[in-house]
Write a protein that holds these residues in place. Structure first.
Motif, PDB file in Angstrom:
ATOM      1  N   THR A 163       0.273  -0.409  -0.034  1.00  0.00           N
ATOM      2  CA  THR A 163       0.181  -0.129  -0.359  1.00  0.00           C
ATOM      3  C   THR A 163       0.854   1.252  -0.379  1.00  0.00           C
ATOM      4  O   THR A 163       0.395   2.165   0.094  1.00  0.00           O
ATOM      5  N   ARG A 164       2.113   1.408  -0.113  1.00  0.00           N
ATOM      6  CA  ARG A 164       3.188   1.948   0.068  1.00  0.00           C
ATOM      7  C   ARG A 164       2.877   3.157  -1.236  1.00  0.00           C
ATOM      8  O   ARG A 164       3.139   4.331  -2.373  1.00  0.00           O
ATOM      9  N   HIS A 165       2.011   2.478  -2.642  1.00  0.00           N
ATOM     10  CA  HIS A 165       2.188   3.248  -3.843  1.00  0.00           C
ATOM     11  C   HIS A 165       0.805   3.473  -3.243  1.00  0.00           C
ATOM     12  O   HIS A 165      -0.637   2.983  -3.143  1.00  0.00           O
ATOM     13  N   SER A 166       0.714   4.564  -4.030  1.00  0.00           N
ATOM     14  CA  SER A 166      -0.507   5.317  -3.686  1.00  0.00           C
ATOM     15  C   SER A 166      -1.325   5.420  -4.566  1.00  0.00           C
ATOM     16  O   SER A 166      -2.301   5.097  -4.163  1.00  0.00           O
ATOM     17  N   VAL A 167      -1.587   4.413  -5.611  1.00  0.00           N
ATOM     18  CA  VAL A 167      -2.537   3.771  -6.551  1.00  0.00           C
ATOM     19  C   VAL A 167      -3.085   2.224  -6.276  1.00  0.00           C
ATOM     20  O   VAL A 167      -2.653   1.387  -6.960  1.00  0.00           O
ATOM     21  N   PHE A 168      -1.880   1.939  -5.152  1.00  0.00           N
ATOM     22  CA  PHE A 168      -2.420   0.613  -5.237  1.00  0.00           C
ATOM     23  C   PHE A 168      -3.855   0.128  -5.049  1.00  0.00           C
ATOM     24  O   PHE A 168      -3.919  -1.419  -6.168  1.00  0.00           O
ATOM     25  N   PHE A 169      -4.657   1.079  -4.309  1.00  0.00           N
ATOM     26  CA  PHE A 169      -5.653   0.452  -4.325  1.00  0.00           C
ATOM     27  C   PHE A 169      -6.443  -0.111  -5.531  1.00  0.00           C
ATOM     28  O   PHE A 169      -7.344  -0.998  -6.070  1.00  0.00           O
ATOM     29  N   ARG A 170      -6.597   1.077  -5.955  1.00  0.00           N
ATOM     30  CA  ARG A 170      -6.996   1.149  -8.086  1.00  0.00           C
ATOM     31  C   ARG A 170      -7.245   0.070  -8.637  1.00  0.00           C
ATOM     32  O   ARG A 170      -6.665  -0.953  -9.700  1.00  0.00           O
ATOM     33  N   MET A 171      -5.767   0.183  -8.617  1.00  0.00           N
ATOM     34  CA  MET A 171      -5.257  -0.587  -9.783  1.00  0.00           C
ATOM     35  C   MET A 171      -4.755  -2.244  -9.325  1.00  0.00           C
ATOM     36  O   MET A 171      -4.965  -3.388 -10.709  1.00  0.00           O
ATOM     37  N   VAL A 172      -5.117  -2.588  -8.385  1.00  0.00           N
ATOM     38  CA  VAL A 172      -5.234  -3.988  -7.847  1.00  0.00           C
ATOM     39  C   VAL A 172      -6.255  -4.406  -8.617  1.00  0.00           C
ATOM     40  O   VAL A 172      -6.799  -5.616  -8.817  1.00  0.00           O
ATOM     41  N   ALA A 173      -7.981  -3.636  -7.746  1.00  0.00           N
ATOM     42  CA  ALA A 173      -9.052  -3.770  -8.516  1.00  0.00           C
ATOM     43  C   ALA A 173      -9.026  -4.137 -10.202  1.00  0.00           C
ATOM     44  O   ALA A 173      -9.798  -5.336 -10.606  1.00  0.00           O
ATOM     45  N   ARG A 174      -8.913  -3.088 -10.642  1.00  0.00           N
ATOM     46  CA  ARG A 174      -8.879  -3.011 -11.941  1.00  0.00           C
ATOM     47  C   ARG A 174      -7.924  -4.375 -12.863  1.00  0.00           C
ATOM     48  O   ARG A 174      -8.561  -4.729 -14.032  1.00  0.00           O
ATOM     49  N   ASN A 175      -6.816  -4.435 -12.668  1.00  0.00           N
ATOM     50  CA  ASN A 175      -6.093  -5.453 -12.912  1.00  0.00           C
ATOM     51  C   ASN A 175      -6.376  -6.743 -12.207  1.00  0.00           C
ATOM     52  O   ASN A 175      -5.980  -7.758 -13.288  1.00  0.00           O
ATOM     53  N   ARG A 176      -7.528  -7.360 -11.649  1.00  0.00           N
ATOM     54  CA  ARG A 176      -7.749  -8.680 -11.427  1.00  0.00           C
ATOM     55  C   ARG A 176      -8.862  -8.801 -11.987  1.00  0.00           C
ATOM     56  O   ARG A 176      -9.139  -9.869 -12.389  1.00  0.00           O
ATOM     57  N   VAL A 177      -9.650  -7.445 -12.031  1.00  0.00           N
ATOM     58  CA  VAL A 177     -10.824  -7.427 -13.160  1.00  0.00           C
ATOM     59  C   VAL A 177      -9.918  -7.610 -14.575  1.00  0.00           C
ATOM     60  O   VAL A 177     -10.614  -9.100 -15.539  1.00  0.00           O
ATOM     61  N   TRP A 178      -8.923  -7.161 -15.220  1.00  0.00           N
ATOM     62  CA  TRP A 178      -8.620  -7.834 -16.298  1.00  0.00           C
ATOM     63  C   TRP A 178      -7.908  -8.764 -16.269  1.00  0.00           C
ATOM     64  O   TRP A 178      -8.312  -9.950 -17.642  1.00  0.00           O
ATOM     65  N   LEU A 179      -7.403  -9.143 -15.072  1.00  0.00           N
ATOM     66  CA  LEU A 179      -6.911 -10.390 -15.199  1.00  0.00           C
ATOM     67  C   LEU A 179      -7.482 -12.126 -15.063  1.00  0.00           C
ATOM     68  O   LEU A 179      -7.888 -12.703 -16.703  1.00  0.00           O
ATOM     69  N   ALA A 180      -9.158 -11.599 -14.957  1.00  0.00           N
ATOM     70  CA  ALA A 180     -10.341 -13.272 -15.545  1.00  0.00           C
ATOM     71  C   ALA A 180     -10.464 -12.184 -16.732  1.00  0.00           C
ATOM     72  O   ALA A 180     -10.977 -13.656 -17.006  1.00  0.00           O
ATOM     73  N   LYS A 181     -10.661 -11.531 -17.246  1.00  0.00           N
ATOM     74  CA  LYS A 181     -11.696 -11.717 -18.192  1.00  0.00           C
ATOM     75  C   LYS A 181     -10.973 -11.775 -19.348  1.00  0.00           C
ATOM     76  O   LYS A 181     -11.446 -12.177 -20.633  1.00  0.00           O
ATOM     77  N   ARG A 182      -9.283 -11.710 -19.347  1.00  0.00           N
ATOM     78  CA  ARG A 182      -8.255 -12.178 -20.490  1.00  0.00           C
ATOM     79  C   ARG A 182      -8.152 -13.318 -20.205  1.00  0.00           C
ATOM     80  O   ARG A 182      -7.699 -14.250 -21.266  1.00  0.00           O
ATOM     81  N   ASN A 183      -8.019 -13.673 -19.347  1.00  0.00           N
ATOM     82  CA  ASN A 183      -7.300 -15.849 -19.063  1.00  0.00           C
ATOM     83  C   ASN A 183      -8.792 -16.312 -18.560  1.00  0.00           C
ATOM     84  O   ASN A 183      -8.209 -17.611 -18.881  1.00  0.00           O
ATOM     85  N   LEU A 184      -9.593 -16.283 -17.468  1.00  0.00           N
ATOM     86  CA  LEU A 184     -10.775 -17.126 -16.983  1.00  0.00           C
ATOM     87  C   LEU A 184     -11.468 -17.664 -18.531  1.00  0.00           C
ATOM     88  O   LEU A 184     -12.064 -17.451 -19.240  1.00  0.00           O
ATOM     89  N   PRO A 185     -12.042 -19.485 -18.668  1.00  0.00           N
ATOM     90  CA  PRO A 185     -12.996 -19.434 -19.097  1.00  0.00           C
ATOM     91  C   PRO A 185     -14.449 -18.703 -18.390  1.00  0.00           C
ATOM     92  O   PRO A 185     -14.498 -18.412 -17.457  1.00  0.00           O
TER      93      PRO A 185
END
Length: 291
Positions: free
Chosen positions: A206-228
């Motif tokens: 959480t030392r990165h100011s954008v931590f929460f937003r990036m983690v959430a956005r990229n979690r969705v992208w990760l799923a949309k890109r790779n999962l059935p």
């Protein structure tokens, strides 16, 4: 892979010149020398570099993913690298045999795609989040895993040629898991080897100011890109529950919700859902792609 040649990639934003110099010294002291060392100034000018080290200065900060892709492109241009080693610029290779051990692993197994180093602080302690599996109590237990650590790892160049590089749009957060999932779906192995140590200061994500937003956005992208498709809502539902249960900051939850909505709203192509055989393989390794 016969006598693999190592290429080192390091990103810096110019804020840690002393740490970068120490890391480059530890790279130079390796028993098995690196064929190439590339340092990328990610939107920042580079300090003077040792002889034989290649500098690449980017006009703007492209994030972890864009910066690593720039380093990877430069290493590809040389044409004499078989294994890419990414290292954080505030890390340190304590042992001189890290590259020797790494080369031996790749030489022994043609299917080895990723090797994740162990990350420990100056006291030798490893944070639970730096152990790339669910049962993280013993950081000295190695083996096949389904993701890896960004601070220190090796990547097979033939694997990268097959699956592509880092997901540039991610900028920061979950880029390692995206690459690991694509590697596994292509048949490559991801190995956690705790004998390969990168010393790294104790930090909080959480030392990165954008931590929460990036983690959430990229979690969705990760799923949309790779999962059935059927697993996408399951995966995101599980992580939503975990995030709400773990996060104590109202501002953090608000930023996380904004990032989640951004991930749902915006695409991050290409979508290449993994095979069900890969889902089963990950499940057998103890981490099905729903958590």
């Amino acid at each position: 892979m016969h006598h693999p040649r190592v290429g080192v990639a390091i990103l810096t934003m110019g804020t840690r010149p002393a740490e970068l110099a120490g890391l480059l010294d530890s790279v130079a002291m390796q028993d098995t020398p690196a064929a190439r060392v590339v340092v990328v100034g990610n939107g920042a000018p580079l300090p003077p570099l040792p002889e034989g080290v290649t500098g690449v200065e980017l006009p703007e900060n492209l994030g972890v993913t864009g910066g690593r892709n720039a380093a990877l492109d430069r290493l590809k241009e040389f044409g004499d690298v078989d294994v890419v080693v990414d290292l954080d610029d505030d890390g340190l290779l304590i042992s001189p045999d890290v590259f020797t051990r790494l080369v031996a692993l790749y030489e022994a197994d043609e299917g080895l795609g990723v090797v994740s180093f162990r990350v420990a602080d100056e006291r030798g302690l490893t944070q639970r989040r730096h152990v790339p599996r669910l049962r993280a109590g013993d950081p000295m237990r190695g083996g096949l895993v389904t993701t890896f650590l960004g601070g220190g790892h090796g990547l097979s160049m033939p694997m990268l040629e097959q699956i592509g590089g880092w997901p540039e749009a991610f900028f920061y957060a979950h880029e390692e898991t995206d690459l690991a999932w694509r590697a596994m779906d292509a048949g490559w192995k991801v190995l956690y080897e705790p004998q390969l140590l990168l010393q790294h200061p104790w930090t909080s994500p959480t030392r990165h100011s954008v931590f929460f937003r990036m983690v959430a956005r990229n979690r969705v992208w990760l799923a949309k890109r790779n999962l059935p498709a059927v697993l996408v809502p399951v995966y995101l539902g599980v992580w939503t529950l975990l995030t709400v249960a773990r996060t104590r900051s109202v501002a953090g939850l608000r930023a996380w919700a904004g990032g989640f909505a951004e991930g749902v709203r915006t695409p991050c192509p290409p979508r290449r859902p993994m095979r069900w055989a890969t889902v089963w393989r990950m499940t057998r390794l103890g981490r099905p792609p729903v958590i």
